[in-house]
Each structure stands twice: as structure tokens, then as C-alpha cells.
Design an enzyme around this catalytic site. Sequence first.
Site, mmCIF file in Angstrom:
data_model
loop_
_atom_site.group_PDB
_atom_site.id
_atom_site.type_symbol
_atom_site.label_atom_id
_atom_site.label_comp_id
_atom_site.label_asym_id
_atom_site.label_seq_id
_atom_site.Cartn_x
_atom_site.Cartn_y
_atom_site.Cartn_z
ATOM 1 C CG ASP A 143 -9.608 1.989 0.011
ATOM 2 O OD1 ASP A 143 -9.178 0.858 -0.256
ATOM 3 O OD2 ASP A 143 -8.956 2.832 0.654
ATOM 4 C CG ASP A 193 -2.210 0.707 1.081
ATOM 5 O OD1 ASP A 193 -2.306 1.546 0.177
ATOM 6 O OD2 ASP A 193 -3.142 0.435 1.854
HETATM 7 C C1 GLA Z 1 -5.734 1.729 2.298
HETATM 8 C C2 GLA Z 1 -6.151 0.562 1.430
HETATM 9 C C3 GLA Z 1 -7.158 -0.285 2.164
HETATM 10 C C4 GLA Z 1 -6.591 -0.746 3.481
HETATM 11 C C5 GLA Z 1 -6.128 0.444 4.300
HETATM 12 C C6 GLA Z 1 -5.385 0.001 5.531
HETATM 13 O O1 GLA Z 1 -6.752 2.650 2.434
HETATM 14 O O2 GLA Z 1 -6.640 0.994 0.204
HETATM 15 O O3 GLA Z 1 -7.548 -1.388 1.378
HETATM 16 O O4 GLA Z 1 -5.531 -1.630 3.233
HETATM 17 O O5 GLA Z 1 -5.271 1.291 3.555
HETATM 18 O O6 GLA Z 1 -4.945 1.057 6.292
#
Ligand code: GLA
Length: 702
Positions: free
Chosen positions: A518, A455
Site C-alpha cells: 500500500d 484482498d
Molecule cells: C487494502 C489494500 C488496498 C485497498 C484497501 C481497500 O488496504 O491493500 O489496496 O484495496 O484495502 O480497503
Amino acid sequence: MGKAKMGIVINHSENIFLLQTRSNSYAFGIDDQGLVRHLYWGKRINEVEDFELPVLTEVSTNDPVYEITREEFPVYGSLRYKEHCLKVTFADGVREVVYEYVGYRIENGESCEELILELKDRHYALKMELHYKVYEAYDLMERFVVLYNASDETMEVEQLQSGQFHIPYENLNFSNVHGHWGAEQQRFVQKVSYGKIVIENRRGISSHNHNPYFILDRDATETSGDVYFGALRQSGNFSGVVEQTPYGGTLVQMGLNAHDFCLELKAGERFASPAILCGYSDCGFETMSHRLHRFANDFILSEGFRPVLYNSWEATEFGVTCEEQKKLAKKAKEFGAELFVVDDGWFGERNGIDNGLGDWYVNEKKFPNGIDELIREVKSLGMMFGIWVEPEMVNPPTKLFAEHPDWIYHFDTRTSDTSRGQYVLDLTKAEVKSFLYEMLDNLLSGHEIDYIKWDANRPISQTNLHRDLWYRHIEAVYDIVKALKKKHPHVLFEACASGGGRIDYGILGIFDDFWTSDNTDAYDRLTIQDSYSYIYPIKAMRAWVTDCPNFLSARMIPMKFRFHSAMMGSLGIGCNVLKFTEEDTATAKEMIREYKEIRPIVQEGIFYRLENPSANDYAVYEYQKEDQGLIFAFLAQGKIGHRSTTVRFRGLEADAVYTVLLENGELKKSGAYLMQHGLELRLNGDYASTLIRFAKCETGRA
Ligand code: GLA
């Protein structure tokens, strides 16, 4: 004159080069002044002898030949005021490039032929190579530029676009995507007129806002019309400019963003620009997508189908505990998940966004017996194990930051901004890069990990004193993952950046799939997935089924629709499965069973965005592999009139007979009937969806 290779034909006496793919041609030539002049891009023309270089004449003193010439690689200098691909400042302060043609060479790759045009500056020891890779069978080309400083002094490269394209039409439509977090991949189309259209990213960590590709069409539809397209193989900062020129036609460039950019090309150094994967379709967007998808599946993506994953993020967020994760894993296995991924929150003092990043030790309170207790459980259930990391970042309260406050991007006289409570590590520093590689290598060597979700949740700020960091940062990410894959070849990597902020052809291939957004609302996701599919391959599109009400949209959507929406890509489950009712469990089991059956068709089949002729907003998609196929149809909300839609299939054999499996029965119809007449389909109620499967009958109607 002669045919050097299948896809590259050269008229030596005229210095004209014709690049041939199965149905397209691309031509340019070198004139008496040494200018590399574009001649043609479009439908195939067989004879190189047909092409000639018209004599250039100045329109007026204000319209010098450099301005009106359609150049393959315009440089900054001479009487050029137009967009340029290259700007260099030499050690003595001279800021223009004047090139001459040196020669060409052809190299044979495994599946392509490559033409390399050699240019050099007339005075300074700067060499420029224009590379054209011709993928004849794929109807695609790849263009990039290589610079070589053969002098003993540093040169400053302030602008480098990978190439310029000329489209011989005006009033084109330009399309790309806009968006933001939770709303990635929102497709827009706008008319190209006079003035410039610029799409770009200045954030360093790719972006949710624009995507590094161009599509220019002449009122094309899915199945008709001219479409010119190119996708940059680069993450992070990029820029693209489209301009309808005053002299006729439209030009487009794409490459590294010149914003705050300067690359020091030291004596003896070579620098290759990112490549642009490009092509032309005379039959609409569908063919464009098919070519890119096929290329990505054959050359870019790692082999094998993507496993059905379970990810615990939406279920537990930061409140990860070993016991609960074990329970989730057991339940996920019961449904048929093949990979269990523990998301954020397992490491350091990570109980929220403000701490933990950088301290990559297992949190003892959450995992008193270490992470291996969970891994053992996952493995004993027969699943693969995956883990979330955000290596490029550090939170201020961590040990890592206390020990290395100078490892973040910063200016000594400024305070660096935090965002999501974190700083960005300066990956251009060799010691930071090695630290990250070693940390990840230890993680992968010390534990049985099969999947990394990588990420990156914020853009870069306060950079450092080197203006090439916008490029170097992402190159460091690529290098680290490439090295890790060399040592741990079985590990799959998912590219995530606050959702879908790292979807591009630069990272694809180094990473194995994308976290698309997300926004896991199954209805919003249809729009995101539809736009994504124009350029990017379905296999890399991670899609999860999550709980309702959805955390972002607060929508309630039936499980079946949620599954169908996520089954359009590489399926994942992100629900708190411990709260499932018996009915939820049964639906999930059945849907995952069916997904595994259709997975080869979904992940590696040919994908069609089908037309919806209804006044109701049906969304209908077809996938086909060999003699089998399927259709997903969705209707979020019917309008007054209860209209049905007509599903006109694509890509069938007209004379073959197909068995079509509907939810309420089976039909046998000819390919011609299904494609021309189509099937009447009516969905009822809010968030209705269906999956129709079909297969060619060997025995005809019998
Ligand atoms: C980001 C990712 C999510 C999750 C969060 C965790 O927003 O896109 O899928 O992994 O971080 O903090």
C-alpha cells in the site's frame, strides 16, 4: 550402477543418488542402517562413483550418530535432539518415527524428472515419500514430502518441514525481508553463527513481516560467490530455521509452522507438504534471481502481458459513485489504461471499514442502476473491468453475520477479536467455502468481469478447535480460486493482503499478480521492488503511480520519477486523474505509450540489479529481452560533489554493437565497452530519473 535418466544418476550398489542440473549437483545416499544421508550440494560433479557414504562413528555418548549425521529428512525420535522435519504421534501415544528405506521410483514430468524415495515406519503403517523434482535446464529442484497413513487409525502430525538442506560451509550470510504494513520487503542480511535463526509467520494470512524463503551466501555479490536458496510454495503460516551445527556446516529447513499446528492424518489419508523451489548459484544473486524469474515465467505465471490498470482506491476510497467511476474510467482510457478496477466500497453498506464485508450485493445508493452501468461504460471504452473483493472476511453489522454468526473463527467461550472492524470467516467449514465459491461464481457469471483484486486485511485469531486450520484456511482459498479459474479462465486474480501481505510462491500461479504494497511512494517503492526482485518475477509485481503529496510519506515526487518507478513492474495508475493538469495528462499519456512499447522487455525480460559505483545513491536496473533492453536510473537526492555514476551494462554480446538511446542523444558502442567501461550518467536535482533504451544493431556501426 548407471544412469537412469539425464538428471538422476544412481549408484545402485552403494545406494547413492546424484541429482544433476546443468551446472549443479545434489547427492545423498542410504546407509546400512537405512538413514537417508546428505552428501553434497553445489557446483556440478559428473561422476556418481566419486561419492561414498563415510562410516559414521559416535563422537561421544553425548554426540550420537543421529546428531552428527547430515540427514535429508530428520524425524523426531531415537537419539535425535536436533531440528526435525517430522513429528508424529501414533494412536497408541508413541511419539517417535523410526523409518526404513523401501525403494525408489522415477517419474517423468514434462520439463523435469522426479525421484521419489520411499520410506516407511518400521512398526506403524506410515509411509513417507521424499520427492525431488529436477529441472535440469533451469538449474533448479523442487522438494516436498508426502505422508500416507496406511493404518486404520488416525495419526497426529505435529511438525512437517518440507525438507532439510545442508550447506557445507560456516559463517554464511542469511538474508530475508522484514517489514510491516506499508513497509514490506525490507531486505536484511545477518551472519549465521551458533544458535538458530528462525523466520516464520503465525498469522494465517501470510504476512508483511518475513517471507517464506531462504538465501544463504558466502559473501556473495550480485555477480560472484556461492548462493544457496529455497522458496516455499505456501501462503499463510510457515517457518524456516537456519543453524550452524556444532559438527560443521549449516542446515536449513522450511515448511509448515509447528506453532499451534496439528494435522490429523486419518486412516487411508495422504498429505503432501508444500514444495520448496531451490537452487545453488556459484556466481552471485543475479543468477539466483534469473533462475527463479525464468522458472516463474515459464511454469508458474499465466501467459500474456499484464494490462496497464487504473485503480480508483486512492482517488475515491469508500466514497464510490457510479457517475464518478464512469468519469475516472473515461479519463483513464484517455491516458491509455487497459483495465479499470473499482476498489473497495461498491457493495453492501460499505461506507467505511466497519460494514459491508460479507454482503456482496451492489450498493443501490452508489449504483442505482446496478454495477452493469459502470461495466457497460468501461467496456464501451474498450477496457477490461476489474473489481475488489475481500471474501474471507465479514463485518459484524452485516446480514451475513446476522444469519451465520457461527461462520467466523471462534471459540464458544471467548469473544472473537475484530481487526479493521472485521472477523475472519472459518473457511475450513464446507458450507462457508461453498458460499464463497457461489458468491464469486455468481459475480463472475452475472457480470462481465475480467479481473478480481482479492484482498485480506487482517490475521486470523480465535481459530477453531482444529489445529490444522492454519493450513486448511489457505488451501480453501486456493481451491476456490482454482475452481473459479476453471469456470472463468479469462479472469485474472490479484493477490493482495493489506498491501503486500500475500507475496509468496504458494499463491503465485493460482493468482496472477501481487499487490506489492500500500506504500505507493515512488521512492520507498524502489527499496520494496529491489528486495522483491531477488526472488519473485517482475511480471507479477503490480506498481501504481499515485498522487502527491503521497498519502503515507507526504513526499512530493515529480511525475516522471513516479512513472519510472512504477514502470519497473506491471504498471498501474492510482491517481485522482480528474484533478490532473494538462501537463500531468500529457506526461501520463506519453509514459503509458512508452510503457506499452517496453512492456515485453519489462514483464518478461531478464532483470539486472546494476552496481552503483558512485558516492551518490543512484539506483540502476537493467532489463533485456532478445536484442533489446532498457535501463532505469534513479537519484532521489544528490549529495555534495554532484557525482555521476557509471552504468556498467550486463548480459550483452561483447562483440556486438548496440545503439543506446539517451534522453539527449544516441550512441553506438560495443557490448564490451558498455559492460566493461560503461556509460557515465549524471542525474541532477531531487527525484531525478531516466529511462535509457538500447538495441543490438544488425548492421554494426554502419
Ligand atoms: C487494502 C489494500 C488496498 C485497498 C484497501 C481497500 O488496504 O491493500 O489496496 O484495496 O484495502 O480497503
